[in-house]
Design a protein around this motif. Structure first.
Motif, PDB file in Angstrom:
ATOM      1  N   ARG A 164      10.373   1.228  -9.466  1.00 19.46           N
ATOM      2  CA  ARG A 164      11.202   2.108  -8.519  1.00 19.46           C
ATOM      3  C   ARG A 164      12.496   2.686  -9.244  1.00 19.46           C
ATOM      4  O   ARG A 164      12.724   3.824  -9.135  1.00 19.46           O
ATOM      5  N   SER A 191       3.221  -2.386  -0.422  1.00 18.85           N
ATOM      6  CA  SER A 191       3.428  -2.253   0.810  1.00 18.85           C
ATOM      7  C   SER A 191       4.984  -2.774   1.394  1.00 18.85           C
ATOM      8  O   SER A 191       5.326  -2.192   2.143  1.00 18.85           O
ATOM      9  N   TYR A 196       9.167   2.657  -1.307  1.00 20.72           N
ATOM     10  CA  TYR A 196       8.026   3.492  -1.750  1.00 20.72           C
ATOM     11  C   TYR A 196       6.914   4.105  -0.356  1.00 20.72           C
ATOM     12  O   TYR A 196       7.471   3.556   0.661  1.00 20.72           O
ATOM     13  N   ARG A 197       6.376   4.832  -0.754  1.00 18.25           N
ATOM     14  CA  ARG A 197       5.330   5.482   0.102  1.00 18.25           C
ATOM     15  C   ARG A 197       3.953   5.207  -0.351  1.00 18.25           C
ATOM     16  O   ARG A 197       3.649   6.108  -1.516  1.00 18.25           O
ATOM     17  N   ASN A 198       2.856   4.961   0.545  1.00 17.22           N
ATOM     18  CA  ASN A 198       1.473   4.901  -0.108  1.00 17.22           C
ATOM     19  C   ASN A 198       1.067   6.097   0.033  1.00 17.22           C
ATOM     20  O   ASN A 198       0.963   6.662   1.189  1.00 17.22           O
ATOM     21  N   LEU A 199       0.537   6.631  -1.072  1.00 19.23           N
ATOM     22  CA  LEU A 199      -0.227   8.207  -1.095  1.00 19.23           C
ATOM     23  C   LEU A 199      -1.629   7.976  -0.559  1.00 19.23           C
ATOM     24  O   LEU A 199      -2.137   9.115  -0.464  1.00 19.23           O
ATOM     25  N   GLY A 203      -3.874   4.286   3.995  1.00 19.30           N
ATOM     26  CA  GLY A 203      -2.617   3.242   3.649  1.00 19.30           C
ATOM     27  C   GLY A 203      -3.174   2.065   2.809  1.00 19.30           C
ATOM     28  O   GLY A 203      -2.480   1.426   2.890  1.00 19.30           O
ATOM     29  N   PHE A 233       1.737   4.987  -5.346  1.00 17.41           N
ATOM     30  CA  PHE A 233       2.804   4.722  -4.457  1.00 17.41           C
ATOM     31  C   PHE A 233       3.863   5.563  -5.061  1.00 17.41           C
ATOM     32  O   PHE A 233       4.153   5.664  -6.171  1.00 17.41           O
ATOM     33  N   LEU A 236      10.491   6.797  -2.799  1.00 19.76           N
ATOM     34  CA  LEU A 236      11.185   7.610  -1.373  1.00 19.76           C
ATOM     35  C   LEU A 236      12.640   7.960  -1.957  1.00 19.76           C
ATOM     36  O   LEU A 236      13.177   8.968  -1.756  1.00 19.76           O
TER      37      LEU A 236
END
Length: 237
Positions: A164, A191, A196-199, A203, A233, A236
């Motif tokens: 990240r 998760s 992070y955001r799961n694409l 989910g 992922f 963000l």
């Protein structure tokens, strides 16, 4: 530079016991040796050179992909050849694979590829600027099947934080594995990782992206009914 490296060390103190590779012997072919001898001066980068300005390395500013453990380099070559507008940094410790990739790059006269031959986690810590990457790829890492070896898996909370830190905001960590328990482990770790955001729409896992080449190993696995799980992922903040 020292401040940046110190910051990276402080963020990921537990990463020192985990490597991005497993040592194994391998015979170097004539073509691979040619790649190592002729290709390394033009494509090779050294860990000892420390933090790099990759715009200077490639002679341009372009979307940048960092691949951890490219194996024999077939997928890396395919991706680099298919996207000349992007730059690729591949890291692999095994000399036959490094030589194969370099030999292929020479044959295809690629200019958008550079290679490290050492531990990829050391490269991330010491050579890659923060927020310097658009993508990080981790395809088919060793799943360390036995429970007592799970601590050796590269995908751990400290790994997620290190990646990240090196991704740009919006940059993507793309992982793939053919071992379902490891896929679930990856999903659990990512998760829970902050920032992070799961694409995946559900989910969990994404369909196999077109930009990830299908290897011979994967095709053979498909014929045998084996699955492959892809995870994406995005950073963000």
């Amino acid at each position: 530079m020292t401040d940046i490296l110190d910051s990276a060390e402080n963020v990921v103190p537990r990463m020192r016991t985990i490597k991005s590779f497993v040592m194994r012997a391998g015979r170097v072919t004539e073509g691979q040796q040619r790649g190592l001898e002729v290709g390394w001066p033009g494509y090779g980068l050294e860990l000892a050179d420390g933090l790099r300005d990759f715009d200077q390395v490639f002679g341009r500013s372009a979307p940048r992909t960092f691949e951890i453990g490219f194996g024999m380099g077939h997928s890396t070559l395919e991706m680099a050849a298919a996207a000349p507008e992007q730059d690729f940094i591949g890291v692999e410790v095994h000399k036959p694979g490094v030589g194969a990739l370099l030999n292929g790059a020479l044959h295809q006269e690629l200019s958008n590829l550079r290679v490290y031959s050492c531990d990829a986690l050391d490269v991330l810590r010491q050579c890659v600027p923060d927020a310097g990457l658009d993508r990080v790829l981790l395809f088919f890492p060793d799943p360390w099947h036995k429970s007592r070896h799970h601590k050796r898996r590269i995908v751990q909370p400290a790994f997620a934080e290190l990646v990240r830190q090196k991704l740009k905001v919006g940059g993507v960590l793309h992982m793939a594995t053919d071992w379902e328990p490891y896929a679930e482990h990856m999903l659990e770790v990512m998760s829970a990782a902050p920032g992070y955001r799961n694409l995946a729409e559900d989910g969990r896992f994404v369909p196999r992206p077109d930009e990830r080449p299908v290897t011979k190993f994967e095709r053979r696995g498909e014929r045998l009914g084996h699955g492959v799980w892809d995870l994406k992922f995005a950073r963000l903040d």
